[in-house]
Motif scaffolding. Sequence first.
Motif, PDB file in Angstrom:
ATOM      1  N   SER A 176       0.829  -1.217   0.000  1.00 53.58           N
ATOM      2  CA  SER A 176       0.000   0.000   0.000  1.00 53.58           C
ATOM      3  C   SER A 176       0.860   1.262   0.000  1.00 53.58           C
ATOM      4  O   SER A 176       0.638   2.195   0.783  1.00 53.58           O
ATOM      5  CB  SER A 176      -0.943   0.010   1.216  1.00 53.58           C
ATOM      6  N   SER A 177       1.846   1.291  -0.873  1.00 50.28           N
ATOM      7  CA  SER A 177       2.742   2.443  -0.908  1.00 50.28           C
ATOM      8  C   SER A 177       3.119   2.794  -2.336  1.00 50.28           C
ATOM      9  O   SER A 177       3.135   1.933  -3.225  1.00 50.28           O
ATOM     10  CB  SER A 177       4.017   2.160  -0.104  1.00 50.28           C
ATOM     11  N   ILE A 178       3.415   4.073  -2.556  1.00 52.49           N
ATOM     12  CA  ILE A 178       3.907   4.575  -3.839  1.00 52.49           C
ATOM     13  C   ILE A 178       5.088   5.499  -3.548  1.00 52.49           C
ATOM     14  O   ILE A 178       4.995   6.388  -2.700  1.00 52.49           O
ATOM     15  CB  ILE A 178       2.819   5.342  -4.615  1.00 52.49           C
ATOM     16  N   ARG A 179       6.192   5.286  -4.230  1.00 57.33           N
ATOM     17  CA  ARG A 179       7.382   6.135  -4.075  1.00 57.33           C
ATOM     18  C   ARG A 179       7.741   6.706  -5.433  1.00 57.33           C
ATOM     19  O   ARG A 179       7.724   6.004  -6.446  1.00 57.33           O
ATOM     20  CB  ARG A 179       8.555   5.323  -3.534  1.00 57.33           C
ATOM     21  N   ARG A 180       8.090   7.985  -5.431  1.00 55.45           N
ATOM     22  CA  ARG A 180       8.510   8.650  -6.656  1.00 55.45           C
ATOM     23  C   ARG A 180       9.925   9.185  -6.455  1.00 55.45           C
ATOM     24  O   ARG A 180      10.184   9.896  -5.486  1.00 55.45           O
ATOM     25  CB  ARG A 180       7.545   9.771  -7.028  1.00 55.45           C
ATOM     26  N   ILE A 181      10.832   8.831  -7.364  1.00 53.75           N
ATOM     27  CA  ILE A 181      12.242   9.186  -7.236  1.00 53.75           C
ATOM     28  C   ILE A 181      12.673   9.958  -8.476  1.00 53.75           C
ATOM     29  O   ILE A 181      12.547   9.450  -9.596  1.00 53.75           O
ATOM     30  CB  ILE A 181      13.114   7.917  -7.068  1.00 53.75           C
ATOM     31  N   THR A 182      13.170  11.165  -8.292  1.00 51.71           N
ATOM     32  CA  THR A 182      13.649  11.964  -9.420  1.00 51.71           C
ATOM     33  C   THR A 182      15.053  11.508  -9.806  1.00 51.71           C
ATOM     34  O   THR A 182      15.716  10.767  -9.082  1.00 51.71           O
ATOM     35  CB  THR A 182      13.685  13.452  -9.057  1.00 51.71           C
ATOM     36  N   TYR A 183      15.511  12.005 -10.954  1.00 51.27           N
ATOM     37  CA  TYR A 183      16.866  11.671 -11.384  1.00 51.27           C
ATOM     38  C   TYR A 183      17.905  12.205 -10.395  1.00 51.27           C
ATOM     39  O   TYR A 183      18.912  11.549 -10.133  1.00 51.27           O
ATOM     40  CB  TYR A 183      17.126  12.205 -12.800  1.00 51.27           C
ATOM     41  N   SER A 184      17.665  13.372  -9.819  1.00 53.46           N
ATOM     42  CA  SER A 184      18.600  13.911  -8.826  1.00 53.46           C
ATOM     43  C   SER A 184      18.639  13.049  -7.578  1.00 53.46           C
ATOM     44  O   SER A 184      19.711  12.774  -7.019  1.00 53.46           O
ATOM     45  CB  SER A 184      18.208  15.350  -8.451  1.00 53.46           C
ATOM     46  N   GLN A 185      17.480  12.612  -7.113  1.00 59.23           N
ATOM     47  CA  GLN A 185      17.428  11.746  -5.939  1.00 59.23           C
ATOM     48  C   GLN A 185      18.071  10.390  -6.226  1.00 59.23           C
ATOM     49  O   GLN A 185      18.759   9.825  -5.368  1.00 59.23           O
ATOM     50  CB  GLN A 185      15.975  11.564  -5.500  1.00 59.23           C
ATOM     51  N   LEU A 186      17.854   9.890  -7.429  1.00 60.82           N
ATOM     52  CA  LEU A 186      18.465   8.617  -7.809  1.00 60.82           C
ATOM     53  C   LEU A 186      19.982   8.734  -7.828  1.00 60.82           C
ATOM     54  O   LEU A 186      20.692   7.837  -7.337  1.00 60.82           O
ATOM     55  CB  LEU A 186      17.940   8.177  -9.181  1.00 60.82           C
ATOM     56  N   LEU A 187      20.485   9.826  -8.366  1.00 55.02           N
ATOM     57  CA  LEU A 187      21.934  10.044  -8.399  1.00 55.02           C
ATOM     58  C   LEU A 187      22.515  10.077  -6.987  1.00 55.02           C
ATOM     59  O   LEU A 187      23.580   9.494  -6.722  1.00 55.02           O
ATOM     60  CB  LEU A 187      22.240  11.352  -9.128  1.00 55.02           C
ATOM     61  N   GLU A 188      21.830  10.752  -6.073  1.00 61.08           N
ATOM     62  CA  GLU A 188      22.295  10.835  -4.692  1.00 61.08           C
ATOM     63  C   GLU A 188      22.425   9.442  -4.072  1.00 61.08           C
ATOM     64  O   GLU A 188      23.455   9.093  -3.476  1.00 61.08           O
ATOM     65  CB  GLU A 188      21.321  11.689  -3.877  1.00 61.08           C
ATOM     66  N   LYS A 189      21.385   8.630  -4.219  1.00 56.45           N
ATOM     67  CA  LYS A 189      21.391   7.305  -3.606  1.00 56.45           C
ATOM     68  C   LYS A 189      22.402   6.379  -4.262  1.00 56.45           C
ATOM     69  O   LYS A 189      23.115   5.628  -3.577  1.00 56.45           O
ATOM     70  CB  LYS A 189      19.988   6.692  -3.688  1.00 56.45           C
ATOM     71  N   VAL A 190      22.492   6.427  -5.575  1.00 59.46           N
ATOM     72  CA  VAL A 190      23.400   5.532  -6.297  1.00 59.46           C
ATOM     73  C   VAL A 190      24.855   5.863  -5.985  1.00 59.46           C
ATOM     74  O   VAL A 190      25.680   4.967  -5.744  1.00 59.46           O
ATOM     75  CB  VAL A 190      23.135   5.606  -7.813  1.00 59.46           C
TER      76      VAL A 190
END
Length: 716
Positions: free
Chosen positions: A151-165
């Motif tokens: 019961s969850s939805i997450r949205r990840i931007t390219y900037s957020q993805l870069l940070e985590k990766v």
Amino acid sequence: MQMRLETSRIWNGYGCHFGHSRMTINDRRAIQLSRNDFTPTCTYVQPDSSENFDKVFEFQNHDVLKQERGESEYDKAFKLSLENPPEFWAEVGHKLSWYKPWNKVLDDSDPPFTKWFVGGMLNACYNAVDRHVENGFGERLALIHDSPVTSSIRRITYSQLLEKVSLLAGVYSKIGVKKGDRVLIYMPMIPEAIISMLAAARLGAIHSVVFGGFAARELQTRIEHAEPTVIVAANCGVEPNKIVHYRSILKEALLHSAFKPSHLIIYERPEIKLDGDKYEHTFEDVITELDWEESLKTASHQECIPVEANEALYILYTSGTTDQPKGVVRPVGGHLATLAWTMHAVYGMGPHDNNVWWAASDMGWVVGHSYVCYAPLTAGLTSVMYEGKPDRTPDPGQYFRVIEEHGVNALLTAPTALRVIKRVDPNAVHGKKYCTKSLKTIFVAGESLDQSTKTWAERTFKVGVVNHWWQTETGHSITATFLGLGHSPNDPPGLSTGKSCPGFDLRILRDDGSEAAVGEEGRIAARLPLPPGTLSTLYKNPEKFKFLYFSTFPGYYDTMDAGYVFPDAKSSNGWIVVTGREDDVVSVAGHRLSAAAIEAVALQHPDVGDALVVGIPDCTKGEVPLCLYVPTPNAAQRVSHNLINMVRELVGPIAAFRLAFPVPALPKTRSGKIPRRSIARMARGLPLKIPSTIENPLVYEDIKAVLRKMRLCQIK
């Protein structure tokens, strides 16, 4: 002995052969009806019934005698790709960002070990993430994780993805992961799986993703073969009615594995609280366990490491992995270039248009690698990750909901998903609650598409359903309808999988290597060299690579699939119809499983003397495995029940294994081989021709009796 190949273009001629008798295309069509309708019987339609066949397969709009020929954008691209491959693929390669340009587009000096973009230096993570942020698209959504099971939805931007990766890559680097090392990933359908892949690619390390539905034995086999420096895993996966404890499965796999990684990184899912699980399932002292979130808090950002275009991006283990691993090695440069190109050429998804793409597949299968991760991200699109089922999480309206809620423009799925929704909600009562006007096209692959499902889906979703064909080994389409090169969803005749992808010089070959006529069924083979992005070798086994794919027809890649060509009078390049798999792979809901692996499990039972497994049609999953076994003289009762439980435990529920029947004996050739194809044809109700090399042909009568009794065979 050197095989002599008599070759001509696959579109020349209009006759066809079937068995020993000459047949017309209408005859050929009639027999094809039963294959695509997934009926166990072969209902032969008389040749003068072609009107009915055309109505079912919609061939009436493809009269080869009435259309006028003209060269389309696709025809020009395909022609150039064969006549001047360096020119064609150089243009495709320039769409990527390179640290150093290539010295040579194509090096085919050591076939089949073809190299593309030789000497070029790039990084997969940079092309999939960094460059979009640098070009001003950092706030664009990269991933949408839609998980009805949590019961969850997450949205990840390219900037957020870069940070985590970049932070996770820093963790990898800190524990000693370097270019060329292996990182094994065992995760469900969550963004952290893609983050783990991209972080490995950022360092030039090689990732190997194991599907989360596999049991400990399968996981152990892959660990021992890949020998990863680190394993990255989630604590659990979520199914509609249960929690799958990944930690305990991983613990069992490592306990029996001859190889131990130095580190584990465990992602504890915040939505799922497993009290005591972390302390109950601890790992051996030689393995250092790290917590994902805690490690990222103290990590430093890691820059991208350039790698040569022909170095490995990943290893993906495909069918036949039990006891004899078969790890497809994917080269980074050609794979990225081709994938980004297909997003427009095949799927019609334009760059920088805020297009939303949804590939409804799991990580650990080739569709997840290619079209959940690398293709859409390299093209700068938004990729939807769906963690759920088509019908049970909680209802069959979920595909419609996801399309509406996220504005999905194109969907890639397996026909099984559509069949499931059709079966449980044929009138789309749940689906009608949602508006799917954003959707433009549905693409299907991974298994055969039947006409009734295609018609239902087009009527229900109000878009075209486009069939195409590709393999784990190729990484992208072998045949397709090219929406970005002038094709439309209505162009392919019937259930054709489309036309040859540029770079694939396809031929239909007979067993002796000579080329079949148009309309005649044969083995589909691709003349070398293969285009960029296809497998470069098998991990640790280049000799098997050469033997398995290139020895049957020298100078060709053997797809091991059968098919024929339907001519197109508008073009010199015909439409390909794929009729079935030639090897022992069972495609269950689009997941390719090894029949030999299931046989190996059955043979572990003390009361089983011999066994074979073939795939048979299933109205929901496309195919399911059928096991015929020979019991030992003093066999106990309930052997079939025990086999079903064993396969579920050792292979996993993904096998959908529920059909196991005893037979007096199995057919064997004089060399000891079991002719699976003949049994598969018998179980499907197709005409049976007993191979001349069979020692005891009477065995087939006993098997036929068993299949009739189980209502799996209707041969008279």
